[in-house]
Design an enzyme around this catalytic site. Structure first.
Site, PDB file in Angstrom:
ATOM      1  N   ASP A   1     -15.431   1.718   7.527  1.00  0.00           N
ATOM      2  CA  ASP A   1     -14.224   2.857   6.860  1.00  0.00           C
ATOM      3  C   ASP A   1     -15.130   3.532   5.905  1.00  0.00           C
ATOM      4  O   ASP A   1     -14.645   4.480   6.610  1.00  0.00           O
ATOM      5  CB  ASP A   1     -13.542   1.978   6.743  1.00  0.00           C
ATOM      6  CG  ASP A   1     -12.331   2.660   6.401  1.00  0.00           C
ATOM      7  OD1 ASP A   1     -11.708   3.809   7.318  1.00  0.00           O
ATOM      8  OD2 ASP A   1     -11.683   3.363   5.396  1.00  0.00           O
TER       9      ASP A   1
ATOM     10  N   HIS B   1       0.369  -1.131   0.208  1.00  0.00           N
ATOM     11  CA  HIS B   1      -0.323   0.080  -0.030  1.00  0.00           C
ATOM     12  C   HIS B   1       1.032   1.259  -0.007  1.00  0.00           C
ATOM     13  O   HIS B   1       1.379   1.892   0.932  1.00  0.00           O
ATOM     14  CB  HIS B   1      -0.885  -0.196   1.336  1.00  0.00           C
ATOM     15  CG  HIS B   1      -1.760   1.329   1.113  1.00  0.00           C
ATOM     16  ND1 HIS B   1      -2.809   1.364   0.502  1.00  0.00           N
ATOM     17  CD2 HIS B   1      -1.596   2.409   1.888  1.00  0.00           C
ATOM     18  CE1 HIS B   1      -3.179   2.522   0.615  1.00  0.00           C
ATOM     19  NE2 HIS B   1      -1.834   4.027   1.503  1.00  0.00           N
TER      20      HIS B   1
ATOM     21  N   SER C   1      -7.902   3.273   8.921  1.00  0.00           N
ATOM     22  CA  SER C   1      -8.834   3.646   8.155  1.00  0.00           C
ATOM     23  C   SER C   1      -7.984   3.012   6.738  1.00  0.00           C
ATOM     24  O   SER C   1      -8.363   1.893   6.646  1.00  0.00           O
ATOM     25  CB  SER C   1      -8.757   5.295   7.459  1.00  0.00           C
ATOM     26  OG  SER C   1      -9.548   5.290   6.247  1.00  0.00           O
TER      27      SER C   1
ATOM     28  N   LYS D   1      -8.823  -2.075   6.034  1.00  0.00           N
ATOM     29  CA  LYS D   1      -9.165  -2.312   4.717  1.00  0.00           C
ATOM     30  C   LYS D   1      -8.198  -3.666   4.312  1.00  0.00           C
ATOM     31  O   LYS D   1      -7.979  -4.769   3.749  1.00  0.00           O
ATOM     32  CB  LYS D   1      -8.690  -1.083   3.722  1.00  0.00           C
ATOM     33  CG  LYS D   1     -10.593   0.164   3.900  1.00  0.00           C
ATOM     34  CD  LYS D   1     -10.437   0.182   2.653  1.00  0.00           C
ATOM     35  CE  LYS D   1      -9.903   1.066   2.560  1.00  0.00           C
ATOM     36  NZ  LYS D   1      -9.851   2.845   2.914  1.00  0.00           N
TER      37      LYS D   1
ATOM     38  N   ARG E   1     -15.030  12.325   7.512  1.00  0.00           N
ATOM     39  CA  ARG E   1     -14.042  12.961   8.023  1.00  0.00           C
ATOM     40  C   ARG E   1     -13.530  14.404   7.601  1.00  0.00           C
ATOM     41  O   ARG E   1     -13.436  15.220   7.451  1.00  0.00           O
ATOM     42  CB  ARG E   1     -12.883  12.097   8.587  1.00  0.00           C
ATOM     43  CG  ARG E   1     -13.245  11.292   9.273  1.00  0.00           C
ATOM     44  CD  ARG E   1     -11.652  10.061   9.501  1.00  0.00           C
ATOM     45  NE  ARG E   1     -10.310  10.222   8.658  1.00  0.00           N
ATOM     46  CZ  ARG E   1      -9.621   9.465   8.006  1.00  0.00           C
ATOM     47  NH1 ARG E   1      -9.551   8.334   7.830  1.00  0.00           N
ATOM     48  NH2 ARG E   1      -8.782   9.983   7.605  1.00  0.00           N
TER      49      ARG E   1
END
Length: 428
Positions: A163, A84, A185, A189, A170
């Site tokens: 989320d 990621h 967050s 995932k 947010r």
């Protein structure tokens, strides 16, 4: 056990520590609509102002994971590895990385997202390939990964739905910047994806979400702790985003550059980071007899995996990529060394050219973007091309050029004062 929303809010407002039961209740109740948006907004602001400790962040993350499904890759006969990135300008690394790691011996199940603002989205880039599909069922994902070794696709609605709801809140309440909320967050995932190991690429610099290295390091450390606490082998690299990554910024342009890397070429920084992240992923996944990523780029096996992956998702790897109808050249105003090239300003220019979106529902232009003809540290000549802008309509150039005002400096320094490409490595 039931709680009262006001009770939970006041604990964090008064700098207290939320219990696991309180966190479980408030996430579940908000997801079901029992806790109102204004109440969750107050709690999010209290978290932004007063923080959370490691146990609270881990419990918050697990509560979000439990709000939906958790994927399972245990039927596969090879280790799984995921990566990621926190995003940046010209950050197309996922595109060459996923097939490269697959070619070296790991399975890569990667759920990716779309771009918003100046940061590009992996799915938007891949959708510039004719026929390629982002939305796959779980069975289709498994079929693609078995045939190609890697899959890059959109996350389904069943993955951490809490989320998705919290992220939207947010975004409109000024609570995006909280490190506990950012980390939970992302990691809710990624952990729900079910991968056995995870490598994080956390960017620092003007074009990154985290502008300074200390904040980026804190985010990286928090995410490594969350992954480790959840039983996922997790490592993070802190990498530079004070200048664009590679030479091409924009959807089809970044696919083009990714294919150059898979063909054994491409810009040195993109190749270096792709290979480094591939080695980290293979090590984290403990792939027995893993091949060397550099060799897989040289012998064409990474390119073969790319073609299988794109084809398995309906794309034509041989089809011409979309091209923008209009172009404009920015020339160097003086001779000397390109000392700086601000990643954020280049990213905003690409966005204004049509490569990005202001709202999630906005369309993007596949061919729009910026091609750089020099990077910081390079010598440039007055009047020579510095960058070329691409757009579907010529009317977009004025605002893109405004974004580029002050974006670069040409001087007589021997070299630019830049962050190292890989700043740090963090493990549990």
């Amino acid at each position: 056990m039931g709680f009262d929303a006001i009770e939970v809010i006041t604990v964090k407002r008064d700098r207290g520590e939320l219990s696991a039961a309180q966190i479980d209740w408030v996430i579940d109740a908000y997801t079901r609509g029992e806790v109102a948006d204004e109440q969750m907004s107050a709690l999010l602001m209290a978290i932004l102002l007063n923080g959370m400790n490691r146990r609270e962040i881990a419990d918050w993350t697990q509560a979000m994971i439990r709000s939906g499904e958790r994927m399972d890759w245990s039927a596969l006969d090879r280790p799984t590895a995921d990566k990621h990135s926190t995003g940046g300008v010209g950050d197309k690394i996922t595109l060459p990385l996923a097939p490269l790691v697959a070619a070296c011996g790991a399975y890569v199940p990667q759920l990716s997202g779309r771009g918003l603002g100046h940061t590009g989205g992996t799915l938007d880039k891949l959708e510039s390939i004719p026929g390629w599909r982002a939305s796959l069922s779980n069975d289709e994902m498994l079929a693609v990964i078995r045939s190609a070794g890697a899959v890059v696709c959109a996350a389904g609605a069943g993955l951490a739905p809490a989320d998705k709801k919290l992220y939207a809140l947010r975004d409109v309440t000024g609570t995006v910047e909280s490190i506990p909320l950012i980390a939970s967050s992302i990691m809710s995932k990624k952990i729900a994806e079910g991968t056995g190991s995870l490598v994080l690429d956390v960017k620092a610099g003007s074009g990154a979400f985290m502008k300074n290295v200390d904040d980026a390091r804190e985010l990286a450390r928090t995410m490594v702790e969350l992954g480790t606490d959840a039983g996922v082998r997790t490592v993070a690299l802190l990498t530079a985003m004070d200048r664009p990554l590679g030479l091409k910024v924009g959807n089809a342009l970044e696919v083009e550059e990714s294919v150059e890397v898979l063909a054994g070429g491409g810009p040195a920084d993109v190749v270096e980071l792709t290979v480094r992240l591939a080695r980290e992923m293979l090590e984290a996944a403990a792939v027995p007899g893993a091949r060397d990523p550099e060799q897989a780029l040289k012998d064409g096996s990474a390119m073969d995996a790319w073609r299988r992956m794109i084809g398995a998702q309906g794309g034509d790897p041989d089809a011409p990529l979309p091209k923008a109808a209009e172009s404009a050249v920015v020339t160097a105003p003086a001779s000397g060394t390109l000392v700086t090239l601000d990643a954020l300003k280049v990213g905003v220019a690409a966005w204004r050219l049509g490569a990005g979106r202001a709202r999630k529902e906005d369309p993007v232009s596949a061919g729009a973007g910026v091609v750089l003809h020099a990077k910081p540290g390079d010598e440039v000549r007055a009047g020579a091309p510095l960058m070329t802008l691409y757009a579907d309509e010529a009317g977009r150039f004025d605002r893109a050029l405004q974004a580029l005002e002050g974006a670069y400096e040409i001087g007589d320094q021997d070299g630019a004062d830049l962050l190292p490409l890989v700043i740090d490595r963090l493990t549990a």
